[in-house]
Design a protein around this motif. Structure first.
Motif, mmCIF file in Angstrom:
data_model
loop_
_atom_site.group_PDB
_atom_site.id
_atom_site.type_symbol
_atom_site.label_atom_id
_atom_site.label_comp_id
_atom_site.label_asym_id
_atom_site.label_seq_id
_atom_site.Cartn_x
_atom_site.Cartn_y
_atom_site.Cartn_z
ATOM 1 N N ARG A 1 14.520 -6.949 1.818
ATOM 2 C CA ARG A 1 14.720 -5.530 1.490
ATOM 3 C C ARG A 1 16.102 -5.067 1.914
ATOM 4 N N GLN A 2 16.509 -5.448 3.107
ATOM 5 C CA GLN A 2 17.814 -5.026 3.614
ATOM 6 C C GLN A 2 18.951 -5.653 2.816
ATOM 7 N N LEU A 3 18.777 -6.894 2.397
ATOM 8 C CA LEU A 3 19.808 -7.532 1.553
ATOM 9 C C LEU A 3 19.919 -6.829 0.204
ATOM 10 N N LEU A 4 18.803 -6.453 -0.357
ATOM 11 C CA LEU A 4 18.833 -5.741 -1.636
ATOM 12 C C LEU A 4 19.488 -4.367 -1.481
ATOM 13 N N ARG A 5 19.253 -3.720 -0.354
ATOM 14 C CA ARG A 5 19.922 -2.446 -0.082
ATOM 15 C C ARG A 5 21.429 -2.666 0.016
ATOM 16 N N LEU A 6 21.823 -3.784 0.618
ATOM 17 C CA LEU A 6 23.241 -4.145 0.720
ATOM 18 C C LEU A 6 23.836 -4.326 -0.679
ATOM 19 N N LEU A 7 23.081 -4.953 -1.572
ATOM 20 C CA LEU A 7 23.546 -5.118 -2.956
ATOM 21 C C LEU A 7 23.816 -3.771 -3.613
ATOM 22 N N ALA A 8 22.931 -2.833 -3.373
ATOM 23 C CA ALA A 8 23.054 -1.526 -4.018
ATOM 24 C C ALA A 8 24.247 -0.733 -3.502
ATOM 25 N N THR A 9 24.690 -1.023 -2.284
ATOM 26 C CA THR A 9 25.769 -0.230 -1.680
ATOM 27 C C THR A 9 27.107 -0.950 -1.599
ATOM 28 N N THR A 10 27.169 -2.186 -2.063
ATOM 29 C CA THR A 10 28.423 -2.956 -2.046
ATOM 30 C C THR A 10 28.835 -3.224 -3.494
ATOM 31 N N PRO A 11 29.849 -2.499 -3.989
ATOM 32 C CA PRO A 11 30.194 -2.587 -5.420
ATOM 33 C C PRO A 11 30.431 -4.001 -5.935
ATOM 34 N N SER A 12 31.132 -4.847 -5.180
ATOM 35 C CA SER A 12 31.403 -6.202 -5.688
ATOM 36 C C SER A 12 30.118 -7.005 -5.825
ATOM 37 N N LEU A 13 29.187 -6.813 -4.897
ATOM 38 C CA LEU A 13 27.907 -7.523 -4.976
ATOM 39 C C LEU A 13 27.048 -6.975 -6.106
ATOM 40 N N ARG A 14 27.071 -5.670 -6.273
ATOM 41 C CA ARG A 14 26.272 -5.030 -7.327
ATOM 42 C C ARG A 14 26.683 -5.547 -8.709
ATOM 43 N N ALA A 15 28.004 -5.619 -8.922
ATOM 44 C CA ALA A 15 28.508 -6.115 -10.211
ATOM 45 C C ALA A 15 28.058 -7.561 -10.437
ATOM 46 N N ARG A 16 28.156 -8.374 -9.418
ATOM 47 C CA ARG A 16 27.769 -9.780 -9.540
ATOM 48 C C ARG A 16 26.267 -9.907 -9.794
#
Length: 195
Positions: free
Chosen positions: A102-117
């Motif tokens: 859950r915390q990693l997915l939250r990180l994805l949502a708040t980190t633009p480079s990860l979200r795009a990937r």
């Protein structure tokens, strides 16, 4: 242990160490050196496996996707697709660290480079899902309905995961409820339902 097995073990150690550090410290605050140290290897060895921190976190997440796709591929062909999806996601929940995920997915949502990937890789995974769906429906992977089902599954999963990463709850129940709602027109059912 073979060389390939050792490489896979090192890759898993790196992804696990990175996941723990990203959750603990945040993505931007975690260095490659810290990841390597936590995994018990040198930074130079880290770069033999991953070019960037982005790659290591995405590798962790997409290993989970690979497992989900593999599990779905071996479910009984006569089982309804929605039932198979529910069983596969429920078993993946039992196999992992749900709170860390859950915390990693939250990180994805708040980190633009990860979200795009994440979005790009998601579409690629939807393409990999097509042959599995086609086989279950008894049609070709090039059938437009197959692409629609695969893309819908990934977009619904991503939408539910976004919400779940912030609010918690029962991810699988919410996923299935959302898919049932979409399936009222028969999209996921066998037969000649409209595409």
């Amino acid at each position: 242990m073979t060389i390939e097995e050792r490489k896979e073990r090192t890759r898993m150690m790196l992804t696990e160490a990175a996941a723990e550090l990203f959750v603990l410290k945040g993505f931007d605050q975690t260095t490659v050196e810290e990841i390597a140290q936590a995994a018990g290897i040198s930074p130079r060895t880290f770069f033999r496996y991953f070019a960037t921190k982005d790659e290591v976190v995405m590798s962790f997440l997409w290993l989970k996707v690979d497992k989900l796709l593999g599990s779905l591929a071996v479910r009984p062909k006569e089982e309804e697709l929605l039932e198979s999806v529910q069983v596969v996601f429920r078993s993946s929940e039992a196999d992992g660290n749900v709170e860390r995920d859950r915390q990693l997915l939250r990180l994805l949502a708040t980190t633009p480079s990860l979200r795009a990937r994440w979005l790009i890789d998601g579409w690629e995974s939807a393409v990999r899902l097509r042959p599995i769906i086609a086989e279950r429906l008894g049609t070709e992977a090039t059938n437009p309905r197959v692409a629609l089902i695969a893309n819908t599954l990934f977009m619904v999963a991503e939408t539910v995961l976004d919400r779940w990463s912030v609010e918690g709850g029962d991810f699988v129940d919410e996923l299935v409820t959302s898919l049932v709602l979409i399936n009222r027109g028969g999209l996921f059912s066998r037969g000649d339902a409209p595409a």
